[in-house]
Design an enzyme around this catalytic site. Sequence first.
Site, PDB file in Angstrom:
ATOM      1  N   CYS A 261       0.813  -1.228   0.000  1.00 26.65           N
ATOM      2  CA  CYS A 261       0.000   0.000   0.000  1.00 26.65           C
ATOM      3  C   CYS A 261       0.844   1.276   0.000  1.00 26.65           C
ATOM      4  O   CYS A 261       0.632   2.171  -0.819  1.00 26.65           O
ATOM      5  CB  CYS A 261      -0.981  -0.012   1.162  1.00 26.65           C
ATOM      6  SG  CYS A 261      -0.243   0.116   2.816  1.00 26.65           S
ATOM      7  N   HIS A 309      -2.543   1.195   6.922  1.00 27.43           N
ATOM      8  CA  HIS A 309      -2.967   1.090   5.518  1.00 27.43           C
ATOM      9  C   HIS A 309      -3.234   2.476   4.938  1.00 27.43           C
ATOM     10  O   HIS A 309      -3.783   3.351   5.599  1.00 27.43           O
ATOM     11  CB  HIS A 309      -4.210   0.225   5.387  1.00 27.43           C
ATOM     12  CG  HIS A 309      -4.516  -0.138   3.962  1.00 27.43           C
ATOM     13  ND1 HIS A 309      -3.766  -1.071   3.258  1.00 27.43           N
ATOM     14  CD2 HIS A 309      -5.445   0.328   3.093  1.00 27.43           C
ATOM     15  CE1 HIS A 309      -4.246  -1.179   2.026  1.00 27.43           C
ATOM     16  NE2 HIS A 309      -5.256  -0.344   1.892  1.00 27.43           N
ATOM     17  N   HIS A 321      -6.068   1.654  -4.163  1.00 33.04           N
ATOM     18  CA  HIS A 321      -5.011   1.218  -3.250  1.00 33.04           C
ATOM     19  C   HIS A 321      -4.512  -0.183  -3.601  1.00 33.04           C
ATOM     20  O   HIS A 321      -5.172  -0.936  -4.331  1.00 33.04           O
ATOM     21  CB  HIS A 321      -5.520   1.237  -1.805  1.00 33.04           C
ATOM     22  CG  HIS A 321      -6.609   0.234  -1.521  1.00 33.04           C
ATOM     23  ND1 HIS A 321      -6.721  -0.424  -0.311  1.00 33.04           N
ATOM     24  CD2 HIS A 321      -7.651  -0.229  -2.284  1.00 33.04           C
ATOM     25  CE1 HIS A 321      -7.772  -1.242  -0.338  1.00 33.04           C
ATOM     26  NE2 HIS A 321      -8.350  -1.140  -1.510  1.00 33.04           N
TER      27      HIS A 321
END
Length: 345
Positions: A261, A309, A321
């Site tokens: 990510c 994240h 993402h």
Amino acid sequence: MASHRRPKHPARARVTVLTATAAAAVALSSHSAVAAPDKPNKDEVKTKVDTLYEEAEQATEKFNGAKERQEKLEKEIAQLQDQVARGQDELNTLRTTLGSMATAQYRGGGFDQSVELFLSADPETYLDKAATLQQLSGKQVDAIGKIQAKQRTLAQQRQEASGKLADLDATRKELSEKKKASQDKLAEAQALLNTLTAQERRQLKDEDAKAGEAARGEGERTPAAPPANASGRAAAALAAAKTKLGSAYISGAEGPSAFDCSGLVQWAYKQAGVSVTRTTYTQANEGTRISRSQLQPGDLVFFYGDLHHVGLYAGNNTTLHASNPRGGVKYESIDNMPFQFGVRI
């Protein structure tokens, strides 16, 4: 003499055998019930796997941080070692210069015994003695002063390099631990997925694909031209990230064909000419924090209480993402994860 032992009744023996057999069957059945619990269904597996993916990503971001520290320390140590080497050369030159002065003085018949002390095997013993310095000529005092300063600088640099080498060793150990932790979680997740039938795995994949397409439809409805007050570089970063839709998710990957990510965010902004750090924890402090209502395309969006994240806001309540090993780089509703805040670079 006749025996008085009673004969064994066949019926009673059969009852005893049957009773023992039944008891054994009950025991085996009970043992089997404990040893072989019900197999988790598809939805239960998905929930457990998603949890393991989150735990793996937490370890991955810590791994990324340790890796970034390692690279920084290696550069700093290399620079210090280069400085020490050059400093040692300069020190040797200064000592040679002082030796030439002493030689000239000796030939002229005025060799001072105190200079011999400085040229001995352990000249440092005498460098701080003012009484000795008072016996030398001006040029000699100046040369010895430079030697003193250079020796102190070298000692500090060597001490600093030694400390950084110790930090590097600790960082490498942390790097190995976090990498193993992430790999163990991912292996556990894969083992769970392997318990599903081929049909269940296809169903799970189809469900993910449908959810991804729905989110993509929302994300792609974002106007081609960003709002007038939106960051041009944020829009450029989002455009770059869109070219990586469908790319694989791999822990620690920074592109160009696979990402995690924070790796996707770093890569996308690099394409827009902006340098950002490597981990979610540091990226959270890269720019100005904003609320959900302030989000514009290309802003960073952070999820989970520990910020493990991150994605790029794609508009219409969606994020683009690097999701996890099952989903890769995709669009997803930001409502699917616990949103914390946005960051405008």
